[in-house]
Structures are given as C-alpha cells and as structure tokens.
Design a protein around this motif. Structure first.
Motif, PDB file in Angstrom:
ATOM      1  N   GLN A  79      -2.699   3.281  -8.543  1.00  0.00           N
ATOM      2  CA  GLN A  79      -3.804   4.037  -7.954  1.00  0.00           C
ATOM      3  C   GLN A  79      -5.002   3.143  -7.702  1.00  0.00           C
ATOM      4  N   GLY A  80      -5.324   2.282  -8.662  1.00  0.00           N
ATOM      5  CA  GLY A  80      -6.445   1.365  -8.477  1.00  0.00           C
ATOM      6  C   GLY A  80      -6.190   0.387  -7.351  1.00  0.00           C
ATOM      7  N   LEU A  81      -4.958  -0.129  -7.268  1.00  0.00           N
ATOM      8  CA  LEU A  81      -4.611  -1.060  -6.201  1.00  0.00           C
ATOM      9  C   LEU A  81      -4.715  -0.399  -4.840  1.00  0.00           C
ATOM     10  N   SER A  82      -4.255   0.844  -4.737  1.00  0.00           N
ATOM     11  CA  SER A  82      -4.300   1.543  -3.453  1.00  0.00           C
ATOM     12  C   SER A  82      -5.733   1.746  -2.977  1.00  0.00           C
ATOM     13  N   GLN A  83      -6.643   2.047  -3.898  1.00  0.00           N
ATOM     14  CA  GLN A  83      -8.042   2.227  -3.512  1.00  0.00           C
ATOM     15  C   GLN A  83      -8.654   0.916  -3.025  1.00  0.00           C
ATOM     16  N   GLY A  91      15.117 -11.276  -2.689  1.00  0.00           N
ATOM     17  CA  GLY A  91      16.194 -10.348  -2.414  1.00  0.00           C
ATOM     18  C   GLY A  91      15.754  -9.118  -1.653  1.00  0.00           C
ATOM     19  N   LEU A  92      14.447  -9.038  -1.357  1.00  0.00           N
ATOM     20  CA  LEU A  92      13.915  -7.866  -0.650  1.00  0.00           C
ATOM     21  C   LEU A  92      13.514  -8.202   0.780  1.00  0.00           C
ATOM     22  N   GLY A  93      14.006  -9.325   1.271  1.00  0.00           N
ATOM     23  CA  GLY A  93      13.624  -9.771   2.602  1.00  0.00           C
ATOM     24  C   GLY A  93      12.745 -10.999   2.521  1.00  0.00           C
ATOM     25  N   ASP A  94      12.699 -11.756   3.586  1.00  0.00           N
ATOM     26  CA  ASP A  94      11.951 -13.018   3.550  1.00  0.00           C
ATOM     27  C   ASP A  94      10.705 -12.978   4.410  1.00  0.00           C
ATOM     28  N   TYR A  95      10.189 -11.763   4.711  1.00  0.00           N
ATOM     29  CA  TYR A  95       9.008 -11.644   5.560  1.00  0.00           C
ATOM     30  C   TYR A  95       7.836 -12.423   4.988  1.00  0.00           C
ATOM     31  N   ASN A  96       7.625 -12.333   3.660  1.00  0.00           N
ATOM     32  CA  ASN A  96       6.474 -12.984   3.040  1.00  0.00           C
ATOM     33  C   ASN A  96       6.572 -14.500   3.077  1.00  0.00           C
ATOM     34  N   CYS A  97       7.795 -15.024   3.240  1.00  0.00           N
ATOM     35  CA  CYS A  97       7.986 -16.473   3.194  1.00  0.00           C
ATOM     36  C   CYS A  97       7.406 -17.180   4.415  1.00  0.00           C
ATOM     37  N   LEU A  99       0.082  -7.314   4.690  1.00  0.00           N
ATOM     38  CA  LEU A  99       0.804  -6.252   3.996  1.00  0.00           C
ATOM     39  C   LEU A  99      -0.118  -5.044   3.864  1.00  0.00           C
ATOM     40  N   PRO A 100       0.004  -4.036   4.717  1.00  0.00           N
ATOM     41  CA  PRO A 100      -0.958  -2.931   4.735  1.00  0.00           C
ATOM     42  C   PRO A 100      -0.687  -1.808   3.739  1.00  0.00           C
ATOM     43  N   THR A 101       0.495  -1.753   3.132  1.00  0.00           N
ATOM     44  CA  THR A 101       0.804  -0.640   2.241  1.00  0.00           C
ATOM     45  C   THR A 101       0.853  -1.096   0.789  1.00  0.00           C
ATOM     46  N   VAL A 102       0.538  -0.176  -0.107  1.00  0.00           N
ATOM     47  CA  VAL A 102       0.561  -0.503  -1.530  1.00  0.00           C
ATOM     48  C   VAL A 102       1.986  -0.784  -1.994  1.00  0.00           C
ATOM     49  N   GLU A 103       2.978  -0.142  -1.364  1.00  0.00           N
ATOM     50  CA  GLU A 103       4.369  -0.411  -1.728  1.00  0.00           C
ATOM     51  C   GLU A 103       4.729  -1.868  -1.489  1.00  0.00           C
ATOM     52  N   GLU A 104       4.271  -2.413  -0.374  1.00  0.00           N
ATOM     53  CA  GLU A 104       4.562  -3.820  -0.084  1.00  0.00           C
ATOM     54  C   GLU A 104       3.872  -4.753  -1.072  1.00  0.00           C
ATOM     55  N   HIS A 105       2.654  -4.409  -1.447  1.00  0.00           N
ATOM     56  CA  HIS A 105       1.923  -5.233  -2.406  1.00  0.00           C
ATOM     57  C   HIS A 105       2.577  -5.205  -3.789  1.00  0.00           C
ATOM     58  N   THR A 106       3.104  -4.051  -4.179  1.00  0.00           N
ATOM     59  CA  THR A 106       3.720  -3.951  -5.505  1.00  0.00           C
ATOM     60  C   THR A 106       5.070  -4.664  -5.568  1.00  0.00           C
ATOM     61  N   LEU A 107       5.626  -5.047  -4.435  1.00  0.00           N
ATOM     62  CA  LEU A 107       6.864  -5.822  -4.432  1.00  0.00           C
ATOM     63  C   LEU A 107       6.618  -7.303  -4.709  1.00  0.00           C
ATOM     64  N   LEU A 108       5.365  -7.734  -4.599  1.00  0.00           N
ATOM     65  CA  LEU A 108       5.045  -9.134  -4.867  1.00  0.00           C
ATOM     66  C   LEU A 108       5.204  -9.426  -6.358  1.00  0.00           C
ATOM     67  N   GLU A 109       5.696 -10.629  -6.663  1.00  0.00           N
ATOM     68  CA  GLU A 109       5.939 -11.005  -8.055  1.00  0.00           C
ATOM     69  C   GLU A 109       5.354 -12.375  -8.341  1.00  0.00           C
ATOM     70  N   LEU A 110       4.698 -12.499  -9.481  1.00  0.00           N
ATOM     71  CA  LEU A 110       4.140 -13.787  -9.880  1.00  0.00           C
ATOM     72  C   LEU A 110       5.231 -14.841 -10.056  1.00  0.00           C
TER      73      LEU A 110
END
Length: 264
Positions: free
Chosen positions: A222-226, A157-163, A118-129
């Motif tokens: 911002q911290g996550l993106s850095q 519900g946002l796609g099953d790519y991570n699965c 997952l190269p973008t911060v948007e994709e990382h922020t979609l992850l949920e514990l």
C-alpha cells in the motif's frame, strides 16, 4: 486563526483531507500534490519534525491524495501532458534527497519508475535485490579510466524486459546521480537483504544512530503504491509514459492480465 505551524499533525491532517475532498473537482491532482509538498517544505523550515508523507497522523490525507491521483489517471484529460510538479522541484523541495531513509527510498522508487518504465505496483514488487547487478566497463587503452557503469536487473524467470534498462551515472550532476544513489541505498541496507526476493525495503523508525537505515523486510504494498501514484503526477514521468504509450500509464489497481492485453 491558526498559521500552519500552529496546527497539530492531527488537525492539519483533518484540514488537508477536507480541503482535498472539497476541491478535488476544482484542482488537478498534481496541483493538490504541489500544495501538500509546499506545506511540508514550509513546516520543515519552521522546524517541524512531522511529515505529511511519512507519519501515521497524516494517513487520511495521504489516502485522499492517492484517491485524487487515481481519479486523475482515469480521466480523459490524462492525455494532456501537463503538471506543475517537476523533477527539479522535487529535489528543490527536499522530497527527493538522500538525507533520511524515507527520502532515499522515494528517490530510488522515482529513478526505477523513470528509468525502467514500470508504471504498476505489481511490476515493482517483482523486482528482487538478489537479481540487482552492477556492471563496470573499463577501457582497454592504458591510462583511460572507467568508461561506463550501471546497475541492472538480471532475468528472474519472469521475462527479461528489465534487462534492457539500466541506472547509469549522471556525470553532469553527481548529487542527483542514479548510480551513486543506488550505491548509497545498498550501503544503508543490511547485508542479508542482498539475497532477498524483494527490492524495496521498509525504513527503520530511528536511524540517527543506526548503521543501516532499512529493515530486512519489504515495504508494504500500500505504501509503495501511494509513492508510485504520487510520482505519476510529476511532469517528467508523465511525459515518459505518454511518449512510450498511454496504455502502460495506468493505475496500479487494474489487473495485470488487462494491462498485458493493452500493451501487446
């Protein structure tokens, strides 16, 4: 003339920022990152508690390093898979470890970036514990132990790519095992966060006497993106995304609709 340990954090922040600004056209971003990592490692051996990658006194230096990383990702020479920063070096320098909240968080981010691609911060922020699951596969043969174990993300519900990706054990080096590190991250997170709609937690300020190392709130974007942009300078990460497709190896600021149009 001061030695490194003679500078205050504010002075070192100023010198580092000026150096990266003046030398950014001479040195690649991964080299500048290597310099910062080596300075931090040296300061650690001298007993300094301040950290270039954590404390507020170094905000400008981190921002400048992030700018250099983004500039590098936008250059044509990004097609060349070269970096002086390796995954092994990150471990040897102490940037990756599980001895403190920030280092543990960085290590989790690194393995998610590496294994889930997952190269973008948007994709990382979609992850949920709340969507993180553990799967244990046992053998049906009596006396045979656990065959396989891994962490994965269930569909949200946002796609099953991570699965289709997982964090599996590293049996050859248990101290660098993604599966065990994820277990430790969860053990240091407040139980209430297991129902959270975010994945990366904000480290606590004082953790020595605390059972939990993280607050029940998300790490600022911002911290996550850095963190992500720094890890894109690591050879193994660069190699993975170059092999997987250069179009996905883009700076996080690029809008997702544009990214999606590239990878279709």
């Amino acid at each position: 003339m001061h030695s490194l340990e003679g500078f205050s954090p504010m002075e070192l922040n100023t010198h580092l920022t000026r150096f990266m600004e003046s030398e950014k056209d001479k040195y690649r971003a991964d080299i500048l990152m290597y310099i910062c990592l080596e300075i931090q490692r040296y300061l650690g051996t001298c007993g300094h508690v301040s950290n270039i990658f954590i404390h507020s006194q170094y905000t400008e230096a981190r921002r400048k390093l992030n700018e250099c990383a983004l500039s590098s990702l936008n250059c044509d020479n990004n097609y060349i898979r070269t970096s002086c920063v390796s995954e092994n070096y990150l471990w040897e320098s102490g940037h990756l470890n599980i001895q403190s909240p920030y280092a543990l968080l960085w290590t989790v981010v690194y393995y998610i970036l590496k294994n889930f691609k997952l190269p973008t911060v948007e994709e990382h922020t979609l992850l949920e514990l709340r969507n993180l699951s553990k799967n244990l596969i046992y053998s049906s043969i009596p006396g045979v132990e656990l065959l396989h174990a891994y962490y994965y993300f269930e569909p949200n519900g946002l796609g099953d790519y991570n699965c289709i990706h997982e964090l599996a054990p590293n049996r050859s080096n248990i101290s660098r095992c993604p599966f065990k590190i994820m277990e430790f991250y969860l053990s240091k997170s407040p139980p209430s966060t297991r129902r959270s709609s975010f994945f990366y937690l904000k480290p606590v300020a004082n953790y020595q006497d605390s059972e939990y190392w993280f607050e029940p709130e998300p790490l600022p974007t911002q911290g996550l993106s850095q963190i992500i942009n720094r890890f894109k300078m690591v050879y193994e990460i660069m190699d993975i995304f170059m092999t997987d497709g250069v179009a996905r190896f883009v700076p996080w600021e690029i809008p997702m609709p544009f990214v999606n149009s590239l990878v279709r």
